[in-house]
Design an enzyme around this catalytic site. Structure first.
Site, mmCIF file in Angstrom:
data_model
loop_
_atom_site.group_PDB
_atom_site.id
_atom_site.type_symbol
_atom_site.label_atom_id
_atom_site.label_comp_id
_atom_site.label_asym_id
_atom_site.label_seq_id
_atom_site.Cartn_x
_atom_site.Cartn_y
_atom_site.Cartn_z
ATOM 1 C CB VAL B 93 -0.901 0.031 1.259
ATOM 2 C CG1 VAL B 93 -1.732 1.305 1.303
ATOM 3 C CG2 VAL B 93 -1.794 -1.195 1.301
ATOM 4 C CB CYS B 94 1.983 3.494 -2.316
ATOM 5 S SG CYS B 94 3.013 4.934 -2.510
#
Lengths: 278, 170
Positions: B93-94
Protein backbone atom coordinates in the site's frame (compact mmCIF):
# COMPACT_ATOMS: atom_id res chain seq x y z
CA UNK A 1 23.27 11.57 -15.09
CA UNK A 2 24.48 8.80 -12.85
CA UNK A 3 22.80 5.39 -12.96
CA UNK A 4 22.18 5.74 -9.26
CA UNK A 5 19.97 8.72 -9.75
CA UNK A 6 16.40 7.69 -9.07
CA UNK A 7 15.19 10.65 -11.10
CA UNK A 8 16.63 9.04 -14.23
CA UNK A 9 13.93 6.99 -15.85
CA UNK A 10 11.25 8.30 -13.57
CA UNK A 11 7.87 8.68 -15.11
CA UNK A 12 4.62 10.39 -14.36
CA UNK A 13 1.39 8.55 -13.79
CA UNK A 14 0.18 9.79 -17.17
CA UNK A 15 2.74 7.80 -19.19
CA UNK A 16 1.70 4.61 -21.01
CA UNK A 17 2.03 1.36 -19.04
CA UNK A 18 5.16 0.48 -21.06
CA UNK A 19 7.11 2.97 -18.92
CA UNK A 20 7.41 0.68 -15.90
CA UNK A 21 10.95 1.74 -15.16
CA UNK A 22 10.11 4.02 -12.26
CA UNK A 23 12.24 2.88 -9.30
CA UNK A 24 10.32 1.46 -6.38
CA UNK A 25 9.73 3.51 -3.23
CA UNK A 26 12.28 1.30 -1.50
CA UNK A 27 14.94 2.05 -4.14
CA UNK A 28 14.31 5.78 -3.88
CA UNK A 29 14.43 5.74 -0.09
CA UNK A 30 17.58 3.63 0.07
CA UNK A 31 19.24 6.04 -2.35
CA UNK A 32 18.24 8.92 -0.11
CA UNK A 33 19.59 7.11 2.95
CA UNK A 34 22.89 6.59 1.11
CA UNK A 35 23.19 10.31 0.43
CA UNK A 36 22.41 11.14 4.04
CA UNK A 37 24.72 8.45 5.48
CA UNK A 38 27.65 10.65 6.60
CA UNK A 39 25.26 12.82 8.60
CA UNK A 40 23.35 9.88 10.06
CA UNK A 41 26.59 8.74 11.72
CA UNK A 42 27.35 12.09 13.37
CA UNK A 43 26.89 12.26 17.13
CA UNK A 44 23.40 13.28 18.23
CA UNK A 45 24.97 15.93 20.47
CA UNK A 46 28.75 16.34 20.18
CA UNK A 47 31.36 17.30 22.79
CA UNK A 48 31.84 20.90 23.93
CA UNK A 49 34.35 22.48 21.53
CA UNK A 50 35.70 25.97 20.92
CA UNK A 51 34.51 28.07 17.98
CA UNK A 52 37.79 27.43 16.10
CA UNK A 53 36.30 24.91 13.67
CA UNK A 54 33.39 27.14 12.88
CA UNK A 55 35.68 30.14 12.42
CA UNK A 56 37.88 28.07 10.09
CA UNK A 57 34.79 26.98 8.15
CA UNK A 58 33.86 30.60 7.45
CA UNK A 59 37.45 31.92 7.15
CA UNK A 60 37.09 32.56 3.43
CA UNK A 61 33.37 33.05 3.61
CA UNK A 62 31.06 35.89 4.42
CA UNK A 63 32.88 38.60 6.45
CA UNK A 64 29.70 39.50 8.40
CA UNK A 65 29.35 35.90 9.62
CA UNK A 66 33.03 35.75 10.50
CA UNK A 67 32.76 39.00 12.49
CA UNK A 68 29.80 37.58 14.42
CA UNK A 69 31.70 34.41 15.25
CA UNK A 70 34.65 36.44 16.57
CA UNK A 71 32.28 38.57 18.62
CA UNK A 72 30.56 35.44 19.95
CA UNK A 73 33.83 33.84 21.01
CA UNK A 74 34.67 36.76 23.31
CA UNK A 75 31.76 36.05 25.66
CA UNK A 76 30.91 32.41 24.86
CA UNK A 77 33.32 29.56 25.50
CA UNK A 78 32.11 27.11 22.92
CA UNK A 79 29.42 24.98 21.35
CA UNK A 80 28.11 21.46 21.05
CA UNK A 81 27.32 20.51 17.46
CA UNK A 82 24.12 18.54 16.99
CA UNK A 83 23.28 16.01 14.29
CA UNK A 84 21.63 17.60 11.24
CA UNK A 85 18.68 15.26 11.11
CA UNK A 86 15.79 17.72 11.41
CA UNK A 87 15.45 16.91 15.13
CA UNK A 88 18.36 19.13 16.22
CA UNK A 89 16.19 21.89 17.71
CA UNK A 90 14.26 19.57 20.04
CA UNK A 91 17.35 17.52 20.87
CA UNK A 92 19.43 20.62 21.67
CA UNK A 93 16.74 21.93 24.02
CA UNK A 94 16.28 18.57 25.77
CA UNK A 95 20.03 18.14 26.26
CA UNK A 96 20.75 21.67 27.48
CA UNK A 97 17.72 21.90 29.74
CA UNK A 98 18.59 18.55 31.30
CA UNK A 99 22.11 19.88 31.99
CA UNK A 100 20.86 23.18 33.43
CA UNK A 101 18.36 21.43 35.70
CA UNK A 102 21.04 19.05 36.98
CA UNK A 103 23.32 22.00 37.81
CA UNK A 104 20.52 23.89 39.62
CA UNK A 105 18.90 20.93 41.33
CA UNK A 106 16.69 21.92 44.27
CA UNK A 107 16.46 25.63 43.38
CA UNK A 108 12.98 27.20 43.12
CA UNK A 109 13.61 27.66 39.38
CA UNK A 110 14.43 23.98 38.85
CA UNK A 111 11.45 22.86 40.93
CA UNK A 112 9.10 25.07 38.91
CA UNK A 113 10.51 23.86 35.57
CA UNK A 114 10.27 20.21 36.61
CA UNK A 115 6.61 20.73 37.50
CA UNK A 116 5.97 22.46 34.18
CA UNK A 117 7.77 19.97 31.94
CA UNK A 118 6.29 16.95 33.73
CA UNK A 119 2.71 16.84 35.01
CA UNK A 120 1.70 20.18 33.44
CA UNK A 121 2.92 19.13 29.97
CA UNK A 122 1.04 15.82 30.29
CA UNK A 123 -2.11 17.74 31.14
CA UNK A 124 -1.73 20.11 28.16
CA UNK A 125 -1.15 17.14 25.83
CA UNK A 126 -4.19 15.34 27.20
CA UNK A 127 -6.37 18.43 26.82
CA UNK A 128 -5.16 18.78 23.23
CA UNK A 129 -6.58 15.31 22.56
CA UNK A 130 -3.43 13.16 22.59
CA UNK A 131 -3.99 9.58 23.69
CA UNK A 132 -1.79 9.30 26.78
CA UNK A 133 -2.11 5.49 26.78
CA UNK A 134 -0.09 5.62 23.55
CA UNK A 135 2.11 8.64 24.34
CA UNK A 136 2.83 8.15 28.04
CA UNK A 137 5.98 6.11 27.37
CA UNK A 138 7.60 9.04 25.60
CA UNK A 139 6.75 11.38 28.47
CA UNK A 140 8.29 8.82 30.87
CA UNK A 141 11.57 8.84 28.91
CA UNK A 142 11.83 12.64 29.17
CA UNK A 143 10.89 12.82 32.85
CA UNK A 144 13.27 9.95 33.72
CA UNK A 145 16.14 11.72 31.93
CA UNK A 146 15.44 14.99 33.77
CA UNK A 147 15.10 13.27 37.16
CA UNK A 148 18.38 11.38 36.71
CA UNK A 149 20.27 14.27 35.07
CA UNK A 150 20.80 11.75 32.27
CA UNK A 151 21.84 13.82 29.23
CA UNK A 152 22.31 10.63 27.17
CA UNK A 153 18.69 9.75 27.82
CA UNK A 154 17.62 13.30 26.99
CA UNK A 155 19.09 12.88 23.47
CA UNK A 156 16.84 9.91 22.65
CA UNK A 157 14.40 9.98 19.74
CA UNK A 158 11.57 9.20 22.15
CA UNK A 159 12.30 12.48 23.97
CA UNK A 160 12.29 14.36 20.64
CA UNK A 161 8.95 12.70 19.90
CA UNK A 162 7.44 13.82 23.22
CA UNK A 163 8.73 17.40 22.87
CA UNK A 164 7.12 17.53 19.42
CA UNK A 165 3.82 16.49 20.97
CA UNK A 166 3.94 19.10 23.75
CA UNK A 167 4.90 21.73 21.14
CA UNK A 168 1.88 20.70 19.08
CA UNK A 169 -0.35 20.72 22.17
CA UNK A 170 0.62 24.33 22.99
CA UNK A 171 -0.04 25.35 19.36
CA UNK A 172 -3.52 23.81 19.60
CA UNK A 173 -4.20 25.39 22.98
CA UNK A 174 -3.29 28.85 21.63
CA UNK A 175 -4.72 28.32 18.16
CA UNK A 176 -6.07 31.90 17.90
CA UNK A 177 -2.60 33.32 18.33
CA UNK A 178 -0.70 30.87 16.14
CA UNK A 179 -3.17 30.64 13.26
CA UNK A 180 -2.25 34.23 12.37
CA UNK A 181 1.29 33.05 11.54
CA UNK A 182 0.42 29.74 9.98
CA UNK A 183 -2.65 30.19 7.81
CA UNK A 184 -0.65 32.03 5.13
CA UNK A 185 1.06 28.78 4.19
CA UNK A 186 -1.29 26.06 5.51
CA UNK A 187 -5.04 25.68 5.14
CA UNK A 188 -5.47 24.67 8.79
CA UNK A 189 -3.46 24.59 12.00
CA UNK A 190 -4.17 20.83 12.17
CA UNK A 191 -2.42 20.26 8.84
CA UNK A 192 0.52 22.38 9.91
CA UNK A 193 0.87 20.33 13.09
CA UNK A 194 0.40 17.01 11.25
CA UNK A 195 3.08 17.78 8.68
CA UNK A 196 5.49 20.21 10.40
CA UNK A 197 5.42 19.41 14.13
CA UNK A 198 4.38 15.83 14.92
CA UNK A 199 6.47 13.94 12.36
CA UNK A 200 10.10 13.24 13.26
CA UNK A 201 12.96 14.83 11.29
CA UNK A 202 11.07 18.02 10.38
CA UNK A 203 12.87 21.23 11.34
CA UNK A 204 11.48 23.77 13.79
CA UNK A 205 10.58 27.35 12.96
CA UNK A 206 9.39 30.43 14.87
CA UNK A 207 5.96 29.08 16.00
CA UNK A 208 7.60 25.89 17.29
CA UNK A 209 10.10 27.91 19.33
CA UNK A 210 7.43 30.02 21.04
CA UNK A 211 5.33 26.92 21.70
CA UNK A 212 8.12 24.82 23.22
CA UNK A 213 9.34 27.73 25.39
CA UNK A 214 5.77 27.94 26.68
CA UNK A 215 5.42 24.19 27.16
CA UNK A 216 8.63 23.91 29.18
CA UNK A 217 8.46 27.29 30.90
CA UNK A 218 11.98 28.18 29.78
CA UNK A 219 13.39 31.19 27.95
CA UNK A 220 15.18 30.27 24.72
CA UNK A 221 17.83 32.65 23.31
CA UNK A 222 18.80 32.17 19.72
CA UNK A 223 21.85 33.75 18.13
CA UNK A 224 21.26 34.21 14.43
CA UNK A 225 24.44 33.53 12.47
CA UNK A 226 23.28 35.17 9.25
CA UNK A 227 25.11 37.37 6.76
CA UNK A 228 23.42 40.66 7.66
CA UNK A 229 25.86 43.40 8.71
CA UNK A 230 25.52 44.65 12.25
CA UNK A 231 27.21 47.35 14.32
CA UNK A 232 30.65 46.09 15.31
CA UNK A 233 29.77 42.70 13.91
CA UNK A 234 27.56 41.86 16.89
CA UNK A 235 25.37 38.78 16.82
CA UNK A 236 21.60 39.27 16.60
CA UNK A 237 20.01 37.50 19.54
CA UNK A 238 16.33 36.65 19.74
CA UNK A 239 14.98 35.94 23.17
CA UNK A 240 11.80 33.88 23.28
CA UNK A 241 9.96 33.83 26.60
CA UNK A 242 7.15 31.44 27.51
CA UNK A 243 3.67 32.87 26.78
CA UNK A 244 2.77 31.92 30.34
CA UNK A 245 5.67 32.77 32.67
CA UNK A 246 7.02 30.19 35.06
CA UNK A 247 5.66 30.43 38.61
CA UNK A 248 8.90 30.55 40.60
CA UNK A 249 8.13 30.75 44.30
CA UNK A 250 10.41 31.93 47.10
CA UNK A 251 13.06 33.24 44.77
CA UNK A 252 16.26 34.29 46.52
CA UNK A 253 18.77 36.78 45.14
CA UNK A 254 21.67 34.38 45.44
CA UNK A 255 20.11 32.21 42.74
CA UNK A 256 20.96 34.86 40.14
CA UNK A 257 18.94 35.20 36.95
CA UNK A 258 16.97 32.16 35.73
CA UNK A 259 19.04 30.02 33.36
CA UNK A 260 18.18 30.18 29.67
CA UNK A 261 18.78 27.71 26.86
CA UNK A 262 21.06 29.33 24.27
CA UNK A 263 21.29 28.09 20.72
CA UNK A 264 23.21 29.18 17.63
CA UNK A 265 21.08 29.24 14.47
CA UNK A 266 22.21 28.81 10.91
CA UNK A 267 19.54 28.22 8.24
CA UNK A 268 17.98 24.84 8.98
CA UNK A 269 20.18 24.06 11.97
CA UNK A 270 20.60 24.69 15.68
CA UNK A 271 23.70 24.02 17.85
CA UNK A 272 24.03 24.58 21.60
CA UNK A 273 26.24 27.47 22.78
CA UNK A 274 27.78 27.99 26.23
CA UNK A 275 28.49 31.31 27.88
CA UNK A 276 31.85 31.84 29.60
CA UNK A 277 31.65 31.57 33.36
CA UNK A 278 31.26 35.07 34.84
CA UNK B 1 21.15 4.19 34.38
CA UNK B 2 18.04 2.42 33.14
CA UNK B 3 17.20 2.93 29.51
CA UNK B 4 14.45 1.02 27.78
CA UNK B 5 15.53 -0.53 24.51
CA UNK B 6 13.43 0.70 21.58
CA UNK B 7 11.92 -2.74 20.89
CA UNK B 8 10.24 -2.88 24.29
CA UNK B 9 8.68 0.57 23.75
CA UNK B 10 7.42 -0.69 20.39
CA UNK B 11 6.09 -3.92 21.90
CA UNK B 12 4.28 -2.11 24.69
CA UNK B 13 2.76 0.33 22.22
CA UNK B 14 1.60 -2.48 19.89
CA UNK B 15 0.00 -4.35 22.78
CA UNK B 16 -1.86 -1.16 23.82
CA UNK B 17 -3.05 -0.55 20.27
CA UNK B 18 -4.18 -4.16 19.91
CA UNK B 19 -6.14 -3.95 23.14
CA UNK B 20 -7.86 -0.73 22.02
CA UNK B 21 -8.66 -2.20 18.59
CA UNK B 22 -10.29 -5.28 20.12
CA UNK B 23 -12.30 -3.35 22.73
CA UNK B 24 -13.42 -0.69 20.26
CA UNK B 25 -13.18 -2.11 16.74
CA UNK B 26 -14.01 0.32 13.90
CA UNK B 27 -16.66 -0.91 11.44
CA UNK B 28 -15.41 -3.30 8.80
CA UNK B 29 -11.90 -3.65 10.22
CA UNK B 30 -10.24 -6.47 12.10
CA UNK B 31 -6.56 -6.49 12.91
CA UNK B 32 -4.19 -8.20 15.28
CA UNK B 33 -0.87 -10.00 15.64
CA UNK B 34 -0.47 -13.18 13.61
CA UNK B 35 0.72 -14.99 16.74
CA UNK B 36 1.39 -14.32 20.41
CA UNK B 37 5.10 -14.86 19.69
CA UNK B 38 5.39 -12.10 17.11
CA UNK B 39 3.69 -8.81 17.87
CA UNK B 40 5.57 -7.15 14.99
CA UNK B 41 3.59 -8.91 12.25
CA UNK B 42 -0.14 -8.31 12.10
CA UNK B 43 -2.88 -9.58 9.87
CA UNK B 44 -5.71 -7.24 8.91
CA UNK B 45 -9.10 -7.91 7.33
CA UNK B 46 -10.76 -5.00 5.60
CA UNK B 47 -14.32 -5.05 4.28
CA UNK B 48 -14.68 -3.32 0.91
CA UNK B 49 -16.57 -0.03 1.41
CA UNK B 50 -20.20 0.19 0.25
CA UNK B 51 -20.99 1.73 -3.14
CA UNK B 52 -17.57 0.81 -4.51
CA UNK B 53 -16.58 -2.15 -6.69
CA UNK B 54 -14.80 -3.46 -3.57
CA UNK B 55 -18.17 -3.76 -1.76
CA UNK B 56 -18.87 -7.20 -0.35
CA UNK B 57 -15.21 -8.25 -0.45
CA UNK B 58 -13.06 -9.03 2.57
CA UNK B 59 -9.44 -8.20 1.83
CA UNK B 60 -6.52 -9.64 3.76
CA UNK B 61 -3.33 -7.71 4.40
CA UNK B 62 -0.21 -8.05 6.51
CA UNK B 63 1.21 -5.15 8.49
CA UNK B 64 4.90 -5.37 9.37
CA UNK B 65 6.20 -3.10 12.12
CA UNK B 66 9.80 -1.86 12.45
CA UNK B 67 11.60 -2.30 15.78
CA UNK B 68 11.44 1.46 16.37
CA UNK B 69 7.68 1.68 15.82
CA UNK B 70 5.99 4.18 16.24
CA UNK B 71 8.94 6.46 15.41
CA UNK B 72 8.99 4.78 11.99
CA UNK B 73 5.86 3.63 10.16
CA UNK B 74 4.86 0.02 9.41
CA UNK B 75 4.56 -1.45 5.92
CA UNK B 76 1.16 -2.69 4.80
CA UNK B 77 0.76 -5.26 2.05
CA UNK B 78 -2.43 -6.82 0.70
CA UNK B 79 -2.26 -10.59 0.37
CA UNK B 80 -5.65 -10.75 -1.36
CA UNK B 81 -5.63 -9.69 -5.03
CA UNK B 82 -5.93 -5.90 -5.00
CA UNK B 83 -6.16 -3.83 -8.18
CA UNK B 84 -6.00 -0.20 -7.10
CA UNK B 85 -4.12 2.95 -8.23
CA UNK B 86 -2.41 3.31 -4.83
CA UNK B 87 -1.44 -0.34 -4.32
CA UNK B 88 1.64 -1.79 -6.03
CA UNK B 89 1.14 -4.96 -8.03
CA UNK B 90 2.85 -6.88 -5.18
CA UNK B 91 0.14 -5.64 -2.79
CA UNK B 92 2.17 -2.96 -0.97
CA UNK B 93 0.00 0.00 0.00
CA UNK B 94 1.33 3.44 -0.94
CA UNK B 95 -0.47 6.27 0.84
CA UNK B 96 0.92 9.40 2.45
CA UNK B 97 0.10 8.39 6.06
CA UNK B 98 2.57 5.48 5.68
CA UNK B 99 5.40 7.86 4.78
CA UNK B 100 7.08 10.41 7.06
CA UNK B 101 7.70 13.83 5.47
CA UNK B 102 10.93 13.66 3.53
CA UNK B 103 10.37 10.03 2.56
CA UNK B 104 8.78 11.29 -0.55
CA UNK B 105 8.94 8.91 -3.48
CA UNK B 106 5.69 10.29 -4.87
CA UNK B 107 6.04 13.97 -3.97
CA UNK B 108 2.78 13.91 -2.07
CA UNK B 109 0.94 17.12 -1.56
CA UNK B 110 2.71 19.51 0.77
CA UNK B 111 -0.02 19.29 3.38
CA UNK B 112 -1.14 15.68 3.15
CA UNK B 113 -1.39 13.54 6.25
CA UNK B 114 1.97 12.00 7.10
CA UNK B 115 3.36 9.33 9.34
CA UNK B 116 4.22 10.47 12.85
CA UNK B 117 4.21 8.68 16.21
CA UNK B 118 0.73 10.06 16.96
CA UNK B 119 -0.72 7.98 14.12
CA UNK B 120 -1.81 4.41 14.81
CA UNK B 121 -2.80 1.13 13.19
CA UNK B 122 -6.42 2.20 13.45
CA UNK B 123 -5.77 5.49 11.64
CA UNK B 124 -3.83 3.66 8.91
CA UNK B 125 -6.66 1.16 8.37
CA UNK B 126 -9.27 3.92 8.26
CA UNK B 127 -7.12 5.74 5.68
CA UNK B 128 -6.91 2.54 3.64
CA UNK B 129 -10.72 2.23 3.68
CA UNK B 130 -10.93 5.85 2.42
CA UNK B 131 -8.30 5.04 -0.18
CA UNK B 132 -10.41 2.13 -1.48
CA UNK B 133 -13.41 4.44 -1.80
CA UNK B 134 -11.43 7.33 -3.28
CA UNK B 135 -8.26 6.45 -5.19
CA UNK B 136 -5.68 9.21 -5.49
CA UNK B 137 -4.45 9.11 -9.08
CA UNK B 138 -1.98 11.96 -8.44
CA UNK B 139 0.42 9.60 -6.69
CA UNK B 140 -0.12 6.31 -8.44
CA UNK B 141 1.67 3.12 -7.39
CA UNK B 142 0.04 0.87 -9.98
CA UNK B 143 0.31 2.81 -13.24
CA UNK B 144 -1.95 0.44 -15.14
CA UNK B 145 -4.70 0.71 -12.51
CA UNK B 146 -4.28 4.50 -12.48
CA UNK B 147 -4.65 4.80 -16.22
CA UNK B 148 -7.60 2.42 -16.38
CA UNK B 149 -9.34 4.11 -13.44
CA UNK B 150 -9.11 7.39 -15.31
CA UNK B 151 -9.80 6.25 -18.86
CA UNK B 152 -11.86 3.06 -18.73
CA UNK B 153 -13.77 3.02 -15.46
CA UNK B 154 -16.05 0.16 -16.57
CA UNK B 155 -13.10 -2.15 -17.28
CA UNK B 156 -11.43 -1.07 -14.00
CA UNK B 157 -14.53 -1.94 -12.00
CA UNK B 158 -14.89 -5.27 -13.79
CA UNK B 159 -11.36 -6.31 -12.72
CA UNK B 160 -11.95 -5.08 -9.17
CA UNK B 161 -15.26 -6.99 -8.90
CA UNK B 162 -13.58 -10.17 -10.07
CA UNK B 163 -10.94 -9.67 -7.32
CA UNK B 164 -13.69 -8.98 -4.80
CA UNK B 165 -15.23 -12.39 -5.56
CA UNK B 166 -11.77 -14.01 -5.35
CA UNK B 167 -11.25 -12.41 -1.92
CA UNK B 168 -14.28 -14.39 -0.74
CA UNK B 169 -12.89 -17.60 -2.21
CA UNK B 170 -15.56 -17.65 -4.91
Amino acid sequence: MSDNNPAAGSTSAGDPPAAYDRPTDEQILSFERKIKEPESQAQLVGPLTSFDNLIAEYANGNPAILAKLHALSTSYCGLRATRRDGNCFYRAIAFRLCELLASRRGTPWADAVVLRLGPECREVAKEAGYNMDLMGDFADCWEDAVRDGDVEGAMADSVVCWLRIVTAAVLKKNSDLFEAFILDSYPTLELFIGSQVEPMNVEADQPHIVAIATALGVTIRIGNLDSSSTAEGAMNWHEIDPLEPLAVTSKVDTDGPDPVVELLYRPGHYDIVYKQAA
Amino acid sequence: MQRRPAASTALKRLMTEYKELTTNPPDGIHAGPVSEEDFFTWEALISGPDDTPYEGGVFEATITFPKDYPLSPPVMKFTSPMFHPNVYSDGTVCISILHPPGDDPHQYEHASERWSPVQSVEKILLSVVSMLAEPNDESGANIEACKMWREDRARFEEIVRANTLKSLGL
